[in-house]
Design a protein around this motif. Structure first.
Motif, PDB file in Angstrom:
ATOM      1  N   ALA A  24      81.406  42.145-141.107  1.00  0.00           N
ATOM      2  CA  ALA A  24      80.053  42.439-141.598  1.00  0.00           C
ATOM      3  C   ALA A  24      79.163  42.785-140.421  1.00  0.00           C
ATOM      4  CB  ALA A  24      79.494  41.244-142.354  1.00  0.00           C
ATOM      5  N   PHE A  25      78.314  43.781-140.618  1.00  0.00           N
ATOM      6  CA  PHE A  25      77.353  44.169-139.597  1.00  0.00           C
ATOM      7  C   PHE A  25      76.140  43.244-139.665  1.00  0.00           C
ATOM      8  CE2 PHE A  25      79.884  47.946-140.197  1.00  0.00           C
ATOM      9  CZ  PHE A  25      80.055  48.413-138.902  1.00  0.00           C
ATOM     10  N   ALA A  26      75.650  42.868-138.508  1.00  0.00           N
ATOM     11  CA  ALA A  26      74.492  41.986-138.444  1.00  0.00           C
ATOM     12  C   ALA A  26      73.294  42.668-139.089  1.00  0.00           C
ATOM     13  CB  ALA A  26      74.177  41.637-136.988  1.00  0.00           C
ATOM     14  N   PRO A  27      72.668  42.033-140.075  1.00  0.00           N
ATOM     15  CA  PRO A  27      71.511  42.657-140.736  1.00  0.00           C
ATOM     16  C   PRO A  27      70.280  42.642-139.838  1.00  0.00           C
ATOM     17  CG  PRO A  27      71.852  40.441-141.563  1.00  0.00           C
ATOM     18  CD  PRO A  27      73.003  40.719-140.646  1.00  0.00           C
ATOM     19  N   ALA A  28      69.436  43.643-139.997  1.00  0.00           N
ATOM     20  CA  ALA A  28      68.178  43.733-139.259  1.00  0.00           C
ATOM     21  C   ALA A  28      68.408  43.596-137.761  1.00  0.00           C
ATOM     22  CB  ALA A  28      67.189  42.687-139.757  1.00  0.00           C
ATOM     23  N   ALA A  29      69.422  44.287-137.263  1.00  0.00           N
ATOM     24  CA  ALA A  29      69.782  44.187-135.847  1.00  0.00           C
ATOM     25  C   ALA A  29      70.461  45.469-135.405  1.00  0.00           C
ATOM     26  CB  ALA A  29      70.706  42.993-135.620  1.00  0.00           C
ATOM     27  N   VAL A 148      69.980  51.106-143.998  1.00  0.00           N
ATOM     28  CA  VAL A 148      70.976  51.168-142.920  1.00  0.00           C
ATOM     29  C   VAL A 148      70.837  52.530-142.246  1.00  0.00           C
ATOM     30  CG1 VAL A 148      73.434  51.238-142.360  1.00  0.00           C
ATOM     31  CG2 VAL A 148      72.599  49.638-144.078  1.00  0.00           C
ATOM     32  N   ILE A 149      70.822  52.526-140.923  1.00  0.00           N
ATOM     33  CA  ILE A 149      70.687  53.768-140.167  1.00  0.00           C
ATOM     34  C   ILE A 149      71.904  53.908-139.260  1.00  0.00           C
ATOM     35  CG2 ILE A 149      69.292  55.057-138.514  1.00  0.00           C
ATOM     36  CD1 ILE A 149      66.858  53.529-139.603  1.00  0.00           C
ATOM     37  N   LEU A 150      72.638  55.002-139.435  1.00  0.00           N
ATOM     38  CA  LEU A 150      73.859  55.280-138.689  1.00  0.00           C
ATOM     39  C   LEU A 150      73.602  56.442-137.739  1.00  0.00           C
ATOM     40  CD1 LEU A 150      76.286  55.282-141.756  1.00  0.00           C
ATOM     41  CD2 LEU A 150      75.703  53.330-140.306  1.00  0.00           C
ATOM     42  N   ALA A 174      64.890  47.890-136.356  1.00  0.00           N
ATOM     43  CA  ALA A 174      65.502  46.569-136.523  1.00  0.00           C
ATOM     44  C   ALA A 174      64.435  45.514-136.815  1.00  0.00           C
ATOM     45  CB  ALA A 174      66.299  46.199-135.284  1.00  0.00           C
ATOM     46  N   GLU A 175      63.308  45.590-136.116  1.00  0.00           N
ATOM     47  CA  GLU A 175      62.234  44.623-136.350  1.00  0.00           C
ATOM     48  C   GLU A 175      61.667  44.754-137.762  1.00  0.00           C
ATOM     49  OE1 GLU A 175      59.515  45.434-133.208  1.00  0.00           O
ATOM     50  OE2 GLU A 175      60.813  44.560-131.662  1.00  0.00           O
ATOM     51  N   ALA A 176      61.764  45.954-138.333  1.00  0.00           N
ATOM     52  CA  ALA A 176      61.283  46.174-139.702  1.00  0.00           C
ATOM     53  C   ALA A 176      62.320  45.773-140.751  1.00  0.00           C
ATOM     54  CB  ALA A 176      60.901  47.645-139.880  1.00  0.00           C
ATOM     55  N   GLY A 177      63.463  45.257-140.303  1.00  0.00           N
ATOM     56  CA  GLY A 177      64.467  44.764-141.245  1.00  0.00           C
ATOM     57  C   GLY A 177      65.612  45.709-141.518  1.00  0.00           C
ATOM     58  N   ALA A 193      70.720  46.970-124.392  1.00  0.00           N
ATOM     59  CA  ALA A 193      69.856  47.184-125.549  1.00  0.00           C
ATOM     60  C   ALA A 193      70.435  46.766-126.895  1.00  0.00           C
ATOM     61  CB  ALA A 193      69.467  48.670-125.607  1.00  0.00           C
ATOM     62  N   PHE A 194      71.746  46.538-126.979  1.00  0.00           N
ATOM     63  CA  PHE A 194      72.367  46.247-128.269  1.00  0.00           C
ATOM     64  C   PHE A 194      72.900  44.812-128.274  1.00  0.00           C
ATOM     65  CE2 PHE A 194      72.258  50.784-128.142  1.00  0.00           C
ATOM     66  CZ  PHE A 194      72.170  51.197-129.463  1.00  0.00           C
ATOM     67  N   PRO A 195      72.370  43.955-129.115  1.00  0.00           N
ATOM     68  CA  PRO A 195      72.847  42.564-129.167  1.00  0.00           C
ATOM     69  C   PRO A 195      74.269  42.426-129.689  1.00  0.00           C
ATOM     70  CG  PRO A 195      70.670  42.774-130.176  1.00  0.00           C
ATOM     71  CD  PRO A 195      71.205  44.163-129.991  1.00  0.00           C
ATOM     72  N   HIS A 196      74.725  43.384-130.516  1.00  0.00           N
ATOM     73  CA  HIS A 196      76.034  43.287-131.152  1.00  0.00           C
ATOM     74  C   HIS A 196      76.843  44.547-130.855  1.00  0.00           C
ATOM     75  CE1 HIS A 196      74.318  39.956-133.496  1.00  0.00           C
ATOM     76  NE2 HIS A 196      73.261  40.743-133.629  1.00  0.00           N
ATOM     77  N   THR A 197      78.157  44.382-130.741  1.00  0.00           N
ATOM     78  CA  THR A 197      79.032  45.522-130.446  1.00  0.00           C
ATOM     79  C   THR A 197      80.326  45.404-131.236  1.00  0.00           C
ATOM     80  OG1 THR A 197      78.158  45.842-128.214  1.00  0.00           O
ATOM     81  CG2 THR A 197      80.350  46.719-128.645  1.00  0.00           C
ATOM     82  N   LEU A 198      80.758  46.540-131.763  1.00  0.00           N
ATOM     83  CA  LEU A 198      82.087  46.692-132.366  1.00  0.00           C
ATOM     84  C   LEU A 198      82.874  47.613-131.461  1.00  0.00           C
ATOM     85  CD1 LEU A 198      84.290  46.692-134.556  1.00  0.00           C
ATOM     86  CD2 LEU A 198      82.942  48.413-135.786  1.00  0.00           C
TER      87      LEU A 198
END
Length: 222
Positions: A24-29, A148-150, A174-177, A193-198
């Protein structure tokens, strides 16, 4: 916004490119997708956007998705003004034939101002620099207003100042959810700049906090 993949296999024809992805992708992040060429990064984004049907498994999303392909997939020779490009972001609400009203035009002008292109509405896309063109494409994403923005290589071949401005927009989303997922080859930027990585790469998949997935001692260029 929930976005997850369950045993997802994607490919072209009967040939899989990405196999059995679960998570699962981290929401709002912000989540970066990294890996060597051919690992399936762009393929994954097309699958998440619904443009590529899964060979197996599924994508589960409970909101709208906005997708920005690589600039290489965009034809700057098409005779389109900057304003017309941004107004295409209303496609989902208006369809192909509905008239664009003054409110929608005003939204597009505000989006252009937000990306630093106020006053460029009548310019042709082909007359813009790569960085200006990417700013205009970001303005179109603002109009799409996806949960979701890709983004596929959104910072490729643009200058540092434009990258910084566009990264600020990503953080604002991300701050806007919104859930933001971006393919990138710039590991230094990802670490900053990115807290999460795949991380994709054949049968080796790592997904989690960036500090864990991309430790700074790693020197490999992906």
């Amino acid at each position: 916004m929930t976005l997850r993949v369950e045993s997802l296999t994607l490919g072209y024809g009967a040939t899989p490119v990405l196999r059995g992805l679960d998570g699962a992708f981290a929401p709002a992040a912000l989540t970066a997708v990294v890996g060597p060429n051919g690992a399936g990064k762009s393929t994954l984004l097309k699958g998440l956007a619904g443009l590529l049907p899964p060979l197996a498994g599924r994508v589960v999303a409970d909101g709208t998705v906005a997708y920005l392909p690589q600039q290489a997939e965009f034809d700057p020779g098409f005779p389109l003004t900057v304003l017309d490009l941004v107004l295409l972001g209303h496609w989902r609400q208006c369809g192909a034939f509905a008239a664009i009203g003054p409110g929608q035009r005003a939204d597009a002008e505000r989006a252009l101002a937000a990306v630093g292109l106020a006053g460029a509405e009548r310019r042709l896309i082909g007359a813009l620099s790569l960085g200006q063109r990417q700013r205009a494409r970001f303005a179109r994403l603002m109009i799409e207003d996806g949960a979701v923005i890709l983004l596929d290589e959104p910072f490729a071949a643009i200058d540092a100042a434009t990258t910084a401005d566009l990264m600020a927009i990503l953080h604002g989303w991300a701050e806007a959810g919104r859930t933001v997922i971006a393919v990138s080859h710039d590991l230094d930027l990802v670490r900053r700049a990115f807290p999460h990585t795949l991380r994709l790469g054949g049968d080796t998949i790592a997904w989690g906090p960036t500090a864990t997935v991309l430790p700074r001692r790693e020197a490999a260029d992906v």
